[in-house]
Design a protein around this motif. Structure first.
Motif, PDB file in Angstrom:
ATOM      1  N   ARG A  73       0.832  -1.210   0.000  1.00 32.63           N
ATOM      2  CA  ARG A  73       0.000   0.000   0.000  1.00 32.63           C
ATOM      3  C   ARG A  73       0.861   1.251   0.000  1.00 32.63           C
ATOM      4  O   ARG A  73       0.645   2.182  -0.801  1.00 32.63           O
ATOM      5  CB  ARG A  73      -0.919   0.011   1.232  1.00 32.63           C
ATOM      6  CG  ARG A  73      -1.796   1.253   1.314  1.00 32.63           C
ATOM      7  CD  ARG A  73      -2.639   1.277   2.574  1.00 32.63           C
ATOM      8  NE  ARG A  73      -3.527   2.444   2.592  1.00 32.63           N
ATOM      9  CZ  ARG A  73      -4.339   2.762   3.598  1.00 32.63           C
ATOM     10  NH1 ARG A  73      -4.391   1.988   4.671  1.00 32.63           N
ATOM     11  NH2 ARG A  73      -5.093   3.846   3.530  1.00 32.63           N
ATOM     12  N   SER A  76       2.978   1.623  -3.307  1.00 33.65           N
ATOM     13  CA  SER A  76       2.172   2.003  -4.470  1.00 33.65           C
ATOM     14  C   SER A  76       1.696   3.449  -4.397  1.00 33.65           C
ATOM     15  O   SER A  76       1.412   4.061  -5.429  1.00 33.65           O
ATOM     16  CB  SER A  76       0.968   1.071  -4.613  1.00 33.65           C
ATOM     17  OG  SER A  76       0.063   1.240  -3.538  1.00 33.65           O
ATOM     18  N   GLU A  77       1.623   4.008  -3.189  1.00 30.04           N
ATOM     19  CA  GLU A  77       1.167   5.393  -3.033  1.00 30.04           C
ATOM     20  C   GLU A  77       2.310   6.401  -3.047  1.00 30.04           C
ATOM     21  O   GLU A  77       2.073   7.603  -3.231  1.00 30.04           O
ATOM     22  CB  GLU A  77       0.362   5.542  -1.742  1.00 30.04           C
ATOM     23  CG  GLU A  77      -0.971   4.806  -1.770  1.00 30.04           C
ATOM     24  CD  GLU A  77      -1.798   5.012  -0.515  1.00 30.04           C
ATOM     25  OE1 GLU A  77      -1.439   5.890   0.309  1.00 30.04           O
ATOM     26  OE2 GLU A  77      -2.806   4.300  -0.345  1.00 30.04           O
ATOM     27  N   THR A  80       2.590   9.562  -5.546  1.00 28.70           N
ATOM     28  CA  THR A  80       1.310   9.881  -6.172  1.00 28.70           C
ATOM     29  C   THR A  80       0.811  11.277  -5.812  1.00 28.70           C
ATOM     30  O   THR A  80      -0.142  11.756  -6.428  1.00 28.70           O
ATOM     31  CB  THR A  80       0.238   8.842  -5.802  1.00 28.70           C
ATOM     32  OG1 THR A  80       0.113   8.760  -4.377  1.00 28.70           O
ATOM     33  CG2 THR A  80       0.600   7.472  -6.354  1.00 28.70           C
ATOM     34  N   ASP A  81       1.425  11.935  -4.831  1.00 29.22           N
ATOM     35  CA  ASP A  81       1.053  13.322  -4.561  1.00 29.22           C
ATOM     36  C   ASP A  81       1.364  14.212  -5.760  1.00 29.22           C
ATOM     37  O   ASP A  81       0.691  15.212  -5.999  1.00 29.22           O
ATOM     38  CB  ASP A  81       1.793  13.844  -3.323  1.00 29.22           C
ATOM     39  CG  ASP A  81       1.298  13.210  -2.039  1.00 29.22           C
ATOM     40  OD1 ASP A  81       0.174  12.675  -2.036  1.00 29.22           O
ATOM     41  OD2 ASP A  81       2.048  13.231  -1.042  1.00 29.22           O
ATOM     42  N   ASN A  85      -1.755   8.200  -9.887  1.00 28.43           N
ATOM     43  CA  ASN A  85      -1.986   6.955 -10.634  1.00 28.43           C
ATOM     44  C   ASN A  85      -0.729   6.408 -11.303  1.00 28.43           C
ATOM     45  O   ASN A  85      -0.815   5.449 -12.072  1.00 28.43           O
ATOM     46  CB  ASN A  85      -3.081   7.147 -11.700  1.00 28.43           C
ATOM     47  CG  ASN A  85      -4.385   7.619 -11.115  1.00 28.43           C
ATOM     48  OD1 ASN A  85      -4.825   7.127 -10.084  1.00 28.43           O
ATOM     49  ND2 ASN A  85      -5.004   8.602 -11.759  1.00 28.43           N
ATOM     50  N   GLY A  87       2.875   7.108  -9.555  1.00 29.30           N
ATOM     51  CA  GLY A  87       3.785   6.844  -8.457  1.00 29.30           C
ATOM     52  C   GLY A  87       5.238   6.847  -8.893  1.00 29.30           C
ATOM     53  O   GLY A  87       5.612   7.418  -9.916  1.00 29.30           O
ATOM     54  N   ARG A 308       1.226   9.787   5.388  1.00 33.46           N
ATOM     55  CA  ARG A 308      -0.194   9.480   5.383  1.00 33.46           C
ATOM     56  C   ARG A 308      -0.627   9.274   6.827  1.00 33.46           C
ATOM     57  O   ARG A 308       0.136   8.771   7.649  1.00 33.46           O
ATOM     58  CB  ARG A 308      -0.506   8.221   4.564  1.00 33.46           C
ATOM     59  CG  ARG A 308      -0.281   8.352   3.064  1.00 33.46           C
ATOM     60  CD  ARG A 308      -1.330   9.251   2.430  1.00 33.46           C
ATOM     61  NE  ARG A 308      -1.251   9.250   0.981  1.00 33.46           N
ATOM     62  CZ  ARG A 308      -0.500  10.073   0.268  1.00 33.46           C
ATOM     63  NH1 ARG A 308       0.285  10.951   0.883  1.00 33.46           N
ATOM     64  NH2 ARG A 308      -0.488  10.016  -1.057  1.00 33.46           N
TER      65      ARG A 308
END
Length: 350
Positions: A73, A76-77, A80-81, A85, A87, A308
């Protein structure tokens, strides 16, 4: 898959062009300490007994699968900021046990959906933790992989069991440009600063070797340095500078110095204070010198500590700290005691 292009960056960015619109491809390069990504099986010759079903952590398939899901998780993120979609194109990782764990990691849906692959060479660490590099083959092309070993300087190094992970070095192409990514995990603070400084000098020698072979190759060194940006391993061992204006051609740039020193932000917490051990540094040819605006080849743009809400403890004694997998003998189903870091590089689309 979308090409990671920031369309019509008016040089955001007026700092990059004052008159004409230009298009740029942006790529994310990240690092994450996975904090003990062990499988549940014993590796012969490795001291991995804590991470077996009967070991201290009662490390079973359920906990292992949760750990894989949690790690995928985050990975993969990352990036992405800026690149939604898409990364990161490249992510160095540390504290992963073996190729089996990496196979299971990239098979997780969040990473498999982007086709992530990995490079890994089994290292000499006594506990069995290695460095590896994940990459998205849509953006990064692997050409060569070498694990440069840590070279013992004193016989006492061997006697004290100070074997460390070495320097996982991947040469390849990112955005068509030649690059090399070196993933490190310097010796722990318990071993003393001497060994980290020695380790850093040896890793820096790998950088010099690569640049001697190809002066146009951009070199990115990343890892859990077990030191902050201002420590001697970074300023003298790697020969890093905190400001581009102070750099010479043989210096490396460390964009994290001011993040910790001026912003007070870090990637791990000890006794209520932040440290920033998880750094990504780069050769001088990956930085525009003294206000230059040339992006015809890959150049550094900006950096971030990936954050996050789910990565943090929300209650108790360690509220506000990164949420670990296990703390005080209690399984928290957390992530890592480190936060990830990301840098972004740009290249002008011709």
């Amino acid at each position: 898959m979308k090409k990671p292009t920031i369309l019509s960056i008016l040089m955001l960015f007026a700092c990059l062009t004052a008159s004409a619109q230009k298009n740029y491809s942006a790529y994310g390069i990240g690092f994450y300490n996975l904090e003990n990504l062990f499988d549940t099986q014993h590796d012969e010759g490795k001291n991995d007994y804590e991470f077996l079903p009967e070991g201290t952590y009662r490390w079973n398939e359920m906990k292992y699968n949760h750990k894989l899901s949690n790690m995928s998780r985050v990975l993969s993120e990352m990036g992405t900021d800026v690149l939604a979609n898409v990364g990161c194109a490249v992510i160095g990782v540390s504290e992963v046990e073996n190729a089996h764990a990496l196979d299971d990691l990239v098979a997780q849906p969040a990473l498999a959906a982007r086709g992530f692959k990995y490079v890994h060479v089994e290292g000499p660490d006594q506990r069995g933790v290695d460095c590896a590099m994940l990459y998205n083959p849509a953006f990064f092309e692997v050409e060569d992989v070498t694990l440069y070993p840590y070279v013992y300087e004193l016989q006492e190094d061997i006697d004290k069991g100070r074997a460390t992970r070495g320097f996982l070095t991947t040469k390849g192409r990112l955005g068509g440009d030649p690059v090399a990514v070196i993933v490190c995990h310097l010796p722990s603070r318990f071993s003393g600063s001497y060994y980290r400084e020695l380790d850093a000098r040896q890793a820096r020698a790998v950088v010099d070797k690569l640049l001697a072979e190809d002066p146009d190759r951009r070199i990115f060194v990343m890892g859990d340095m077990n030191d902050d940006p201002g420590n001697k391993s970074m300023t003298e061992g790697f020969r890093c500078k905190a400001d581009v204006e102070d750099m010479n051609a043989d210096d490396m740039y460390n964009p994290w110095y001011n993040v910790l020193a001026k912003q007070g932000k870090g990637t791990l917490m000890y006794d209520g204070a932040w440290n920033l051990f998880d750094q990504i540094i780069m050769s001088s040819n990956a930085v525009n010198p003294k206000g230059g605006k040339d992006f015809t080849h890959l150049k550094y743009w900006k950096n971030e500590i990936f954050r996050r809400d789910y990565l943090f403890q929300t209650e108790g004694k360690y509220k506000g700290s990164p949420k670990r997998t296990t703390a005080g003998g209690v399984w928290l189903d957390g992530y890592s005691d480190h936060l990830p870091t990301v840098i972004y590089v740009l290249k002008e689309v011709q």
